[in-house]
Write an enzyme that holds these catalytic residues in place. Structure first.
Site, short mmCIF file in Angstrom:
data_model
loop_
_atom_site.label_atom_id
_atom_site.label_comp_id
_atom_site.label_asym_id
_atom_site.label_seq_id
_atom_site.Cartn_x
_atom_site.Cartn_y
_atom_site.Cartn_z
N SER A 277 -14.31 -3.67 7.16
CA SER A 277 -15.00 -4.22 6.64
C SER A 277 -14.69 -5.28 6.05
O SER A 277 -12.86 -5.87 5.58
CB SER A 277 -15.84 -3.44 4.74
OG SER A 277 -15.73 -2.13 5.51
N ASP A 349 -2.93 3.97 -0.91
CA ASP A 349 -2.17 5.61 -0.75
C ASP A 349 -2.38 6.19 -1.77
O ASP A 349 -2.08 6.22 -2.60
CB ASP A 349 -1.16 5.75 -0.28
CG ASP A 349 -0.39 6.81 0.42
OD1 ASP A 349 -1.39 7.68 0.67
OD2 ASP A 349 0.40 7.47 0.13
N ASP A 352 -1.36 12.20 -1.63
CA ASP A 352 -0.45 12.56 -1.16
C ASP A 352 0.36 13.94 -1.10
O ASP A 352 -0.89 14.85 -1.65
CB ASP A 352 1.23 11.72 -3.20
CG ASP A 352 0.98 10.97 -3.12
OD1 ASP A 352 0.53 10.30 -2.12
OD2 ASP A 352 1.04 10.86 -3.81
#
Length: 807
Positions: A277, A349, A352
Site C-alpha cells: 500500500s 514482526d 512470534d
C-alpha cells in the site's frame, strides 16, 4: 434482453456448482433456486429499481435520512451516533450482507458449514490461530473498559439484524441461494471478528524459514543475504529524525539457545510478496494552492464484492466520508470537515513462535523455567455441511495457542509450537476509527491512535490547519536484537516478551522539513531508532520511487497526486535490466525472436503501461533468472525464504563471480552470467510459446488482472482480463490478483476537494448495474468526485430513504 447476460453467467455458475473439479459443497436444490418467485430470478435488479421512500426499524431515537448519489453511495444523516451506526448497519447489510457474513465465518473458521469438508483444514488452521479467541477477548475488553463503544457496536448489530428480520427468501443475496443456506443474526462480536480477520490478512512472520536458514547457511551468510537494513534505506520516518525520548533499555541475555531443529512444517500463509500500500501527505508549501494534499491507496486482493463500501456518515457534530469495511463501524480511510487520514500496512514482526515442552502426552502442563505451568484446553467443534462435526482440541499456553502439534501438520516431525500474537491480548481498534471519524486536529488523531493495537499500520494525516503527520502504530514488544526473528524456546523465560514500547515512543513525525510524509511498506526507521525493528517483507522499490518523486515535485496539484497513485514506473526493472544485459554480454541465441525481444527490451522506457511489451519480457526474464539463481535451495528439503529481488540485483551487480552463484552439485563453476543467460533462454522459450498460443504479449494481456468473486468457483461473478498496467513493486501495484483496493486523494482547503475510486461497485448483487461499474474507471486511473454532502444537498441524487422508528 436486459438481463440476458446475467442469466447466462448465472446458469454457467450453477453448472460449475455441479461439475467443477473442486466441488464447493452439495449442489443446491434446483427447485427453489429456479423458482421464479423466490429463486435467482429475483436477484436480477438494481437497487434504484426497488428503492423505498421509508423504512421502519426498531430502536431509532429520531428520524434518519439517507441520500444515495448516482453511484449508490449512501450519505446518512442522523441526529445522534447510536442512530447513525444503527442505520449504517442496516444500509451496509442491504448491499453487502452475504459478504459481511462470509468474511466473518471465514475468520471464525466456519466455512465448512457452508461448503462442506473441502474447507475443513482451512477452518482448523483458522481456529488454531485463535482469531475467534481474539475477538472474544476484544468483546470482553469492551464490556469491562469501554461500554460506550460497545453500545455503538451493538447498535450497528441491531441495524444489521433489522434488515435480516425483514428480508424475504426472494430478496436473499444469490450466493445464499446457490450455497443453500440462510443468514444468521449479526452481533458485536462479529464486527470485532472482522477486524481480527484484517489482522490475519496483513500480518506475516518468517520465524520458521529463518530458523532453517540459520542452521543451513550459518549466521554470517544469512546476514549477508538478508540484511536487516538495506543499503538504500529510505524509511517511513525521515532518516534525519531526532528521537526525543528516553527508550526502555533491553539487552540480549547471555547463553541463549534457540531451538536448532530443521523444521519441516508448512508455514502459515504470508501476505503476497511485492504487493502493498501507499500513503502520503504533502504540506501546503509544496502545493500549487497552498493547502495540504493527502493520498492513500491500500493494495489488497482484488475481490468482488469489493473489500470496501463507500459511505458518508453525518450527525450535527461531524460529517465523515470514505471507505468502510462492511461489518465494521465508521470510516476506515477517509476525511471529515477538518482532517484526512489513510493507512498502509506497517509490516512489523508482531507474531512470534515458541517451542513448547510438555510434561507428558496429556499436554496438561508445560515447562517454564524450573517449574511446570498448567495448560488450558479449548474444544473447537467444526460443523461440516452434510457430515458429522469435527472436534479439534487446541492447547493454550500463556504465550497463546499451540497451533502446530501432534494432531496437526505433524506427519514428518514431533512438534509443539505456540503462537504469540497481539491479536490475543484484548484491544479496541474500533474506538480508533470512531474517534478518528470525529477528529479535528493532530492531537485528536494521536488520541485516536492510542487505542490501536493490530495490525500495525502507518497512519498518514493532514489537516485544514496545515499539519501533515505520519505515525507507525501498533502494540510492539520491547525486544532484544533478533528476538522473534527465529523460533524460540518456550521453556526459557528469558525468551519471553517483557514489556511494550510506549505509544509515545512509536515512530512518528509532524511537519518534517522536507515538506512531505509517506509510506509504502518499507522499513519504518533508520538505524538510529533505539528499539529493535525487524520484518522480512519490507519493500525496496515503491518507497524510493515515491519519495524521489515527492522530493522533486513542486506546485503540486490534486491531478499530480492522482497521477502518482497511477504511476507505472518499474524501478526494479530500471535497476536490474542494465545489469542483466551487461551480464548477458554478446551472448544471444541464434533466433530471430530472441533478437526481437532484446531490441524491445533495450528500447523500453521502464514504464509498465498496459500496451508495453517491455514489462512482459523483463518480468519473464527476471522470474526465470531468479529461479535459476536460487533453484538449489529447493533441495534443502525444508521451508526457507529466498533473498529479495533487491538483494539479488545487488549481488548480480557487485559480486557476479561470488560463490553464491555456484551450484555445489554440478561439475562446473557457475557465475551470475550463467544464470542470466539461462534465464534469457527460458524467457525466449516462454514468449515464443505465448505468441503461438495467445498472440499479443503486451503487459495487460500477459498480466491478466482479475477481480475475483470471494468464492473462486463463482467465476461468472468475476471480471477477468482487466486492461490496466502496473505490477508488483510499482506504485500502481496492480498485479494479476492484487492491486489498489481503494484510491483516495483529498485537498484540505477551505472547501475540501476529495476524490475516490475502488475496483468494484457499491452493490454485492451480481445482477445489479452497481456491482462492478467502477472497474473501468479504476483501471484507467479515473476517480469519482467524493466531496462531502450537506443534509440539504439534492443534486445528482439517485433516491432518498427515510428511516423511522418501528413501534
Amino acid at each position: 434482453m436486459k438481463y440476458f447476460s446475467f442469466i447466462f453467467v448465472l446458469l454457467i455458475t450453477l453448472a460449475l456448482g455441479y461439475f467443477a473439479s473442486v466441488p464447493i459443497g452439495p449442489a443446491p436444490p434446483m427447485g427453489p433456486l429456479m423458482d421464479p418467485n423466490h429463486g435467482f430470478w429475483q436477484n436480477m435488479y438494481s437497487e434504484d429499481e426497488i428503492a423505498e421512500d421509508e423504512i421502519a426499524i426498531p430502536g431509532l431515537q429520531g428520524t434518519v435520512s439517507v441520500t444515495y448519489d448516482e453511484n449508490l453511495i449512501p450519505h446518512i444523516f442522523a441526529q445522534n451516533e447510536e442512530d447513525l451506526y444503527r442505520v449504517q448497519g442496516y444500509v451496509t447489510a442491504q448491499h453487502r450482507l452475504w459478504q459481511m457474513e462470509f468474511q466473518t465465518m471465514a475468520a471464525a473458521g466456519r466455512i465448512s458449514e457452508i461448503v462442506g469438508p473441502v474447507a475443513l483444514e482451512l477452518d482448523r488452521m483458522t481456529r488454531r490461530k485463535g482469531l475467534a479467541y481474539g475477538a472474544e477477548l476484544g468483546l470482553a475488553y469492551l464490556k469491562e473498559k469501554d461500554p460506550e463503544t460497545l453500545k455503538l457496536v451493538e447498535a450497528y448489530a441491531e441495524g444489521v439484524n433489522a434488515y435480516i428480520d425483514q428480508i424475504s427468501s426472494a430478496q436473499l443475496p444469490v450466493e445464499y441461494k446457490i450455497l443453500n443456506y440462510r443468514p444468521e443474526k449479526w452481533s458485536g462480536y462479529k464486527s470485532l471478528l472482522l477486524l481480527k480477520y484484517m489482522s490475519d490478512m496483513l500480518v506475516g512472520d518468517r520465524d520458521l524459514e529463518y530458523s532453517n536458514l540459520r542452521k543451513i547457511l550459518g549466521e554470517e551468510l544469512l546476514n549477508k543475504l538478508f540484511p536487516e537494513f538495506p543499503v538504500d534505506n529510505d524509511p517511513v520516518i525521515e532518516a534525519d529524525k531526532v528521537w526525543d525520548f528516553e527508550p526502555i533499555q533491553v539487552s540480549k541475555p547471555d547463553s541463549l539457545n534457540f531451538p536448532n531443529d530443521e523444521l519441516v512444517i508448512d508455514p502459515l500463509p504470508q501476505p503476497e510478496e511485492g504487493t502493498g500500500s501507499n500513503n502520503w501527505a504533502v504540506s501546503g508549501k509544496k502545493t500549487k494552492n497552498g493547502y495540504p494534499i493527502l493520498a492513500n491507496d491500500p493494495h489488497l486482493s482484488l475481490n468482488l464484492p469489493s473489500l470496501w463500501y463507500s459511505m458518508q456518515l453525518s450527525t450535527p457534530g461531524h460529517l465523515v466520508k470514505g471507505a468502510t469495511l462492511p461489518g465494521a463501524l465508521g470510516v476506515i480511510s477517509g476525511f471529515n470537515e477538518n482532517i484526512a487520514w489513510g493507512v498502509t500496512n506497517a509490516t512489523k514482526d508482531a507474531r512470534d513462535w515458541y517451542k513448547i515442552t510438555f510434561k507428558d502426552e496429556t499436554r496438561g502442563s508445560y515447562k517454564y523455567g524450573e517449574s511446570w505451568r498448567d495448560s488450558e484446553f479449548r474444544i473447537e467443534e467444526i460443523q461440516i455441511k452434510g457430515q458429522e462435526s469435527y472436534i479439534d482440541t487446541v492447547v493454550y499456553t500463556h504465550y497463546g495457542p499451540v497451533v502446530y502439534d501432534k494432531t496437526f501438520k505433524s506427519e514428518r516431525q514431533d512438534i509443539n509450537f505456540a503462537l504469540k500474537w497481539t491479536v490475543h491480548e484484548g484491544s479496541n481498534e474500533q474506538k480508533t476509527f470512531l474517534m478518528m471519524n470525529k477528529a479535528k486536529n493532530h492531537a485528536d488523531y494521536n488520541a485516536a491512535l492510542d487505542n490501536y493495537t493490530a495490525p500495525a499500520q502507518n497512519f498518514v494525516f493532514a489537516s485544514k490547519s496545515g499539519d501533515i503527520a505520519m505515525r507507525i502504530q501498533g502494540k510492539f514488544a520491547v525486544k532484544w536484537k533478533e528476538q522473534g526473528k527465529f523460533f524460540m524456546d518456550g521453556s526459557d523465560p528469558r525468551m519471553e516478551w517483557k514489556e511494550y514500547i510506549p505509544n509515545a515512543h512509536n515512530p512518528s513525525t509532524l511537519n518534517p522539513e522536507r515538506g512531505f510524509v509517506s509510506s509504502a511498506n518499507q522499513h519504518p526507521v533508520d538505524p538510529s531508532y533505539p528499539y529493535y525493528v525487524f520484518d522480512n517483507s519490507y519493500e525496496h522499490y515503491r518507497n524510493r520511487r515515491l519519495n524521489n518523486r515527492l522530493r522533486e515535485m513542486e506546485n503540486i496539484t490534486v491531478d499530480d497526486m492522482k497521477a502518482l497513485q497511477f504511476d507505472d514506473y518499474y524501478l526494479h526493472a530500471a535497476e536490474a535490466l542494465p545489469v542483466m544485459i551487461n551480464l548477458l554480454g554478446s551472448y544471444l541465441p541464434n533466433d530471430e525472436s530472441a533478437k526481437k525481444y532484446m531490441q524491445e527490451l533495450k528500447s523500453w522506457d521502464f514504464y509498465a503501461d498496459p500496451n508495453q511489451k517491455g514489462p512482459t519480457l523483463f518480468s519473464s526474464w527476471w522470474s526465470k533468472t531468479y529461479s535459476e539463481i536460487w533453484k538449489e535451495w529447493a533441495e534443502f528439503g525444508v521451508p526457507v525464504v529466498r533473498p529479495s529481488n533487491y538483494q539479488t540485483v545487488k549481488l548480480l551487480k557487485e559480486e557476479p563471480a561470488s560463490q553464491i552463484f555456484d551450484w555445489g552439485n554440478s561439475a562446473s563453476v557457475e557465475t551470475a552470467s550463467d544464470h542470466v543467460k539461462k534465464g534469457f533462454e527460458l524467457m525466449v522459450e516462454e514468449m515464443k510459446k505465448w505468441e503461438e498460443d495467445e498472440g499479443d504479449y503486451a503487459w495487460a494481456n500477459f498480466k491478466r488482472t482479475k477481480i475475483q468473486h470471494l468464492v473462486p468457483q463463482f467465476n461468472s461473478f468475476s471480471v477477468e482480463n482487466v486492461y490496466t498496467g502496473g505490477g508488483s513493486g510499482i506504485l500502481n501495484a496492480t498485479g494479476s490478483r492484487h492491486g489498489a483496493s481503494w484510491r483516495m486523494v483529498v485537498e484540505l482547503g477551505p472547501e475540501i476537494q476529495a476524490f475516490g475510486i475502488y475496483p468494484g461497485g457499491q452493490s454485492g448483487n451480481p445482477g445489479s448495474k452497481f456491482y462492478a461499474n467502477f472497474i473501468s474507471k479504476w483501471a484507467n486511473g479515473e476517480y469519482l468526485n467524493f466531496n462531502l454532502r450537506k443534509p440539504d444537498d439534492s443534486d445528482a441524487s439517485l433516491f432518498i430513504t427515510t428511516f423511522v422508528s418501528k413501534p
